[in-house]
Write an enzyme that holds these catalytic residues in place. Structure first.
Site, PDB file in Angstrom:
ATOM      1  N   CYS A  54     -92.371  22.013-160.430  1.00 52.81           N
ATOM      2  CA  CYS A  54     -92.776  23.212-159.624  1.00 52.81           C
ATOM      3  C   CYS A  54     -93.277  24.154-160.246  1.00 52.81           C
ATOM      4  O   CYS A  54     -92.418  24.939-161.224  1.00 52.81           O
ATOM      5  CB  CYS A  54     -91.986  23.497-158.478  1.00 52.81           C
ATOM      6  SG  CYS A  54     -92.770  24.384-157.210  1.00 52.81           S
ATOM      7  N   CYS A  70     -88.131  29.854-158.189  1.00 50.29           N
ATOM      8  CA  CYS A  70     -86.973  30.284-157.229  1.00 50.29           C
ATOM      9  C   CYS A  70     -85.833  29.970-158.010  1.00 50.29           C
ATOM     10  O   CYS A  70     -85.401  28.839-158.700  1.00 50.29           O
ATOM     11  CB  CYS A  70     -87.071  29.207-156.137  1.00 50.29           C
ATOM     12  SG  CYS A  70     -88.810  29.387-155.347  1.00 50.29           S
ATOM     13  N   CYS A 127     -83.375  26.861-157.786  1.00 51.11           N
ATOM     14  CA  CYS A 127     -84.042  25.636-157.625  1.00 51.11           C
ATOM     15  C   CYS A 127     -84.222  24.716-158.852  1.00 51.11           C
ATOM     16  O   CYS A 127     -84.571  25.137-159.985  1.00 51.11           O
ATOM     17  CB  CYS A 127     -85.267  25.590-157.144  1.00 51.11           C
ATOM     18  SG  CYS A 127     -86.177  24.139-156.630  1.00 51.11           S
ATOM     19  N   CYS A 180     -86.740  13.909-142.960  1.00 51.63           N
ATOM     20  CA  CYS A 180     -87.679  15.008-143.580  1.00 51.63           C
ATOM     21  C   CYS A 180     -87.788  14.783-145.029  1.00 51.63           C
ATOM     22  O   CYS A 180     -87.310  14.304-145.892  1.00 51.63           O
ATOM     23  CB  CYS A 180     -86.455  16.153-143.857  1.00 51.63           C
ATOM     24  SG  CYS A 180     -85.860  16.476-142.216  1.00 51.63           S
ATOM     25  N   CYS A 229     -90.410  15.564-140.237  1.00 45.44           N
ATOM     26  CA  CYS A 229     -90.273  16.785-140.707  1.00 45.44           C
ATOM     27  C   CYS A 229     -90.897  16.528-142.210  1.00 45.44           C
ATOM     28  O   CYS A 229     -90.671  15.927-142.804  1.00 45.44           O
ATOM     29  CB  CYS A 229     -88.871  17.320-140.698  1.00 45.44           C
ATOM     30  SG  CYS A 229     -88.740  18.952-141.621  1.00 45.44           S
ATOM     31  N   CYS A 279     -88.722  24.690-138.743  1.00 43.48           N
ATOM     32  CA  CYS A 279     -87.400  24.464-139.148  1.00 43.48           C
ATOM     33  C   CYS A 279     -87.322  25.748-140.310  1.00 43.48           C
ATOM     34  O   CYS A 279     -88.023  25.535-141.196  1.00 43.48           O
ATOM     35  CB  CYS A 279     -87.152  23.143-139.660  1.00 43.48           C
ATOM     36  SG  CYS A 279     -85.565  22.952-140.620  1.00 43.48           S
ATOM     37  N   ARG A 294     -78.091  23.890-138.593  1.00 47.05           N
ATOM     38  CA  ARG A 294     -77.648  22.841-139.451  1.00 47.05           C
ATOM     39  C   ARG A 294     -76.968  23.107-140.787  1.00 47.05           C
ATOM     40  O   ARG A 294     -77.207  24.086-141.544  1.00 47.05           O
ATOM     41  CB  ARG A 294     -78.973  21.945-139.954  1.00 47.05           C
ATOM     42  CG  ARG A 294     -78.707  20.909-140.902  1.00 47.05           C
ATOM     43  CD  ARG A 294     -79.939  20.067-141.155  1.00 47.05           C
ATOM     44  NE  ARG A 294     -80.682  19.797-140.224  1.00 47.05           N
ATOM     45  CZ  ARG A 294     -81.928  19.916-140.122  1.00 47.05           C
ATOM     46  NH1 ARG A 294     -82.665  20.614-141.295  1.00 47.05           N
ATOM     47  NH2 ARG A 294     -82.610  19.687-139.149  1.00 47.05           N
TER      48      ARG A 294
HETATM   49  N1  SAM Z   1     -91.175  23.547-152.420  1.00 47.74           N
HETATM   50  C1  SAM Z   1     -91.110  23.675-150.837  1.00 47.74           C
HETATM   51  C2  SAM Z   1     -90.417  25.170-150.659  1.00 47.74           C
HETATM   52  O1  SAM Z   1     -89.707  25.741-151.388  1.00 47.74           O
HETATM   53  O2  SAM Z   1     -90.578  25.545-149.255  1.00 47.74           O
HETATM   54  C3  SAM Z   1     -90.001  22.901-150.252  1.00 47.74           C
HETATM   55  C4  SAM Z   1     -88.902  22.270-150.937  1.00 47.74           C
HETATM   56  S1  SAM Z   1     -87.622  23.436-151.308  1.00 47.74           S
HETATM   57  C5  SAM Z   1     -86.635  22.476-152.641  1.00 47.74           C
HETATM   58  C6  SAM Z   1     -86.672  23.457-149.905  1.00 47.74           C
HETATM   59  C7  SAM Z   1     -85.584  24.395-149.778  1.00 47.74           C
HETATM   60  O3  SAM Z   1     -84.392  23.715-150.270  1.00 47.74           O
HETATM   61  C8  SAM Z   1     -85.670  25.892-150.218  1.00 47.74           C
HETATM   62  O4  SAM Z   1     -86.255  26.621-149.372  1.00 47.74           O
HETATM   63  C9  SAM Z   1     -84.042  26.107-150.325  1.00 47.74           C
HETATM   64  O5  SAM Z   1     -83.656  26.685-149.115  1.00 47.74           O
HETATM   65  C10 SAM Z   1     -83.403  24.855-150.689  1.00 47.74           C
HETATM   66  N2  SAM Z   1     -82.726  24.491-151.808  1.00 47.74           N
HETATM   67  C11 SAM Z   1     -83.470  24.356-152.839  1.00 47.74           C
HETATM   68  N3  SAM Z   1     -82.579  24.257-153.955  1.00 47.74           N
HETATM   69  C12 SAM Z   1     -81.382  24.376-153.265  1.00 47.74           C
HETATM   70  C13 SAM Z   1     -79.959  24.765-153.835  1.00 47.74           C
HETATM   71  N4  SAM Z   1     -79.755  24.550-155.182  1.00 47.74           N
HETATM   72  N5  SAM Z   1     -78.947  24.934-153.019  1.00 47.74           N
HETATM   73  C14 SAM Z   1     -79.202  25.181-151.848  1.00 47.74           C
HETATM   74  N6  SAM Z   1     -80.437  25.210-151.257  1.00 47.74           N
HETATM   75  C15 SAM Z   1     -81.548  24.740-152.149  1.00 47.74           C
HETATM   76 FE1  SF4 Z   2     -90.757  25.091-155.946  1.00 47.36          FE
HETATM   77 FE2  SF4 Z   2     -88.070  24.647-155.727  1.00 47.36          FE
HETATM   78 FE3  SF4 Z   2     -89.213  27.047-155.000  1.00 47.36          FE
HETATM   79 FE4  SF4 Z   2     -89.747  24.760-153.465  1.00 47.36          FE
HETATM   80  S1  SF4 Z   2     -87.697  26.015-153.894  1.00 47.36           S
HETATM   81  S2  SF4 Z   2     -91.199  26.598-154.548  1.00 47.36           S
HETATM   82  S3  SF4 Z   2     -89.507  23.328-154.925  1.00 47.36           S
HETATM   83  S4  SF4 Z   2     -89.303  26.275-157.086  1.00 47.36           S
END
Ligand code: SAM
Ligand code: SF4
Ligand code: DTB
Length: 322
Positions: free
Chosen positions: A61, A65, A68, A105, A136, A196, A268
């Protein structure tokens, strides 16, 4: 009791951050009593909704973030994969349904879907829905017209988390803004797809930041139908690996405050359950959590097995919501 602390059971109440901080500051038993009272007014407290997650496009990606595992900017060992084939997704959805999930989802590690990427996802949504599951997807930011296409494919829910307080967002993500997140939620709401949206705690934010995140969510009009509260899963190679862990009681307080301020939403208990023991999860259910991710994998990290969840539900007398 102080008027300010009396929960109003209407979706239209606007919450101030100070009111939410006052809830956080209540004695634990008083907070849980309020949360349970609100929960029982709107839901059967012995029922929990179960959703199964599938990563349909993993890794690589563009976004940064800080939590992530799937950002290409962090070295986490998560390999970039192509979008899964339709048949693979349908097979996983069928297996999730057989194990008792009612919602499926599908998550993609995208900043947002390109138009040519959206087509195959629309087919997945229609096929999963045809199995009799709620659908979802979480695909990142949507461009004009994309929400409409998702709705036409039969999408029930779009997941797009606000993740933290607006004041703290820039500490966690720099490649898109809080306003971008709000704009996508507007587009989803605008076409009648259910929302959500929740967040992550344990990212080094303050209690005021947690209250501010909850205020943002609760003041959406209407609030999200589904509110995932994630405990940060620390992933090696991400900037947030090594963040000071959040006290579990503070986590339960966050769940209770979400329940009180969003009485009609499914709250959730999301990421982080693999790191929690049964009694802590039981406290979260008592605080008003009534949904979980079900199945041994979240997107890239572990979740408790279906068997261990059914065992925990059995001990607590919890039934799976139909
Ligand atoms: N890329 C899209 C986005 O960012 O909206 C969808 C996938 S992203 C992985 C979805 C959500 O997963 C993030 O907004 C975050 O809340 C959650 N998430 C991702 N990594 C995480 C982590 N290490 N611990 C807890 N929640 C996490
Ligand atoms: Fe990309 Fe992870 Fe951020 Fe979603 S949460 S936009 S997958 S870096
Ligand atoms: C949400 O709030 N949590 C889920 C889902 N929505 C997409 C994702 C949790 C991901 C946890 C880290 C991982 O497995 O990569």
């Amino acid at each position: 009791m102080n008027d300010m602390l009396t929960p109003e059971l209407t979706a239209t109440k606007r919450w101030t951050v100070a009111e939410i901080e006052a809830l956080f500051a209540l004695p634990f038993s008083d907070l849980l009593f309020q949360a349970q009272t609100v929960h029982r007014a709107h839901f059967d407290p012995n029922e929990v909704q179960v959703s199964t997650l599938l990563s349909i496009k993993t890794g690589g990606c563009s976004e940064d973030c800080g939590y992530c595992s799937q950002s290409k900017r962090h070295h986490t060992g998560v390999e970039q994969e192509n979008l899964l084939e339709l048949e693979t997704v349908v097979e996983k959805a069928r297996a999730a349904k057989e194990k008792g999930a009612t919602r499926f989802c599908m998550g993609a590690a995208w900043r947002g879907p390109k138009q040519k990427e959206l087509g195959p996802v629309l087919d997945m949504i229609s096929a999963v829905r045809a199995l009799g599951l709620e659908t979802c997807v979480t695909l990142g930011m949507l461009k004009e017209g994309q929400a409409e296409q998702l709705r036409e494919a039969g999408l029930d829910y779009y997941n797009h988390n606000l993740d933290t307080a607006p004041e703290y967002y820039g500490e966690v993500v720099t490649t898109h803004t809080y306003q971008d997140r709000l704009d996508t939620l507007d587009q989803v709401r605008g076409v009648g797809i259910k929302v959500c949206s929740g967040g992550i705690v344990g990212m080094g934010e303050s209690r005021t930041h947690r209250a501010s995140l909850i205020a943002q969510l609760a003041n959406l009009n209407p609030p999200p139908e589904s509110v995932p509260i994630n405990m940060l899963v620390q992933v090696k190679g991400t900037p947030l690996d090594g963040a000071k862990a959040l006290d579990p009681i503070e986590f339960v307080r966050t769940v209770a405050v979400a329940r009180i301020t969003m009485p009609k939403s499914l709250v959730r208990l999301s990421a982080g359950r693999e790191q929690m023991d049964g009694p802590l999860q039981a406290l979260c259910f008592q605080a008003g959590a009534n949904s979980v991710f079900y199945g041994e994998k979240l997107l890239t990290t572990a979740n408790p097995s279906a068997e261990s969840d059914l065992d925990l539900f059995g001990k607590l007398g919890i039934r799976v919501m139909a």
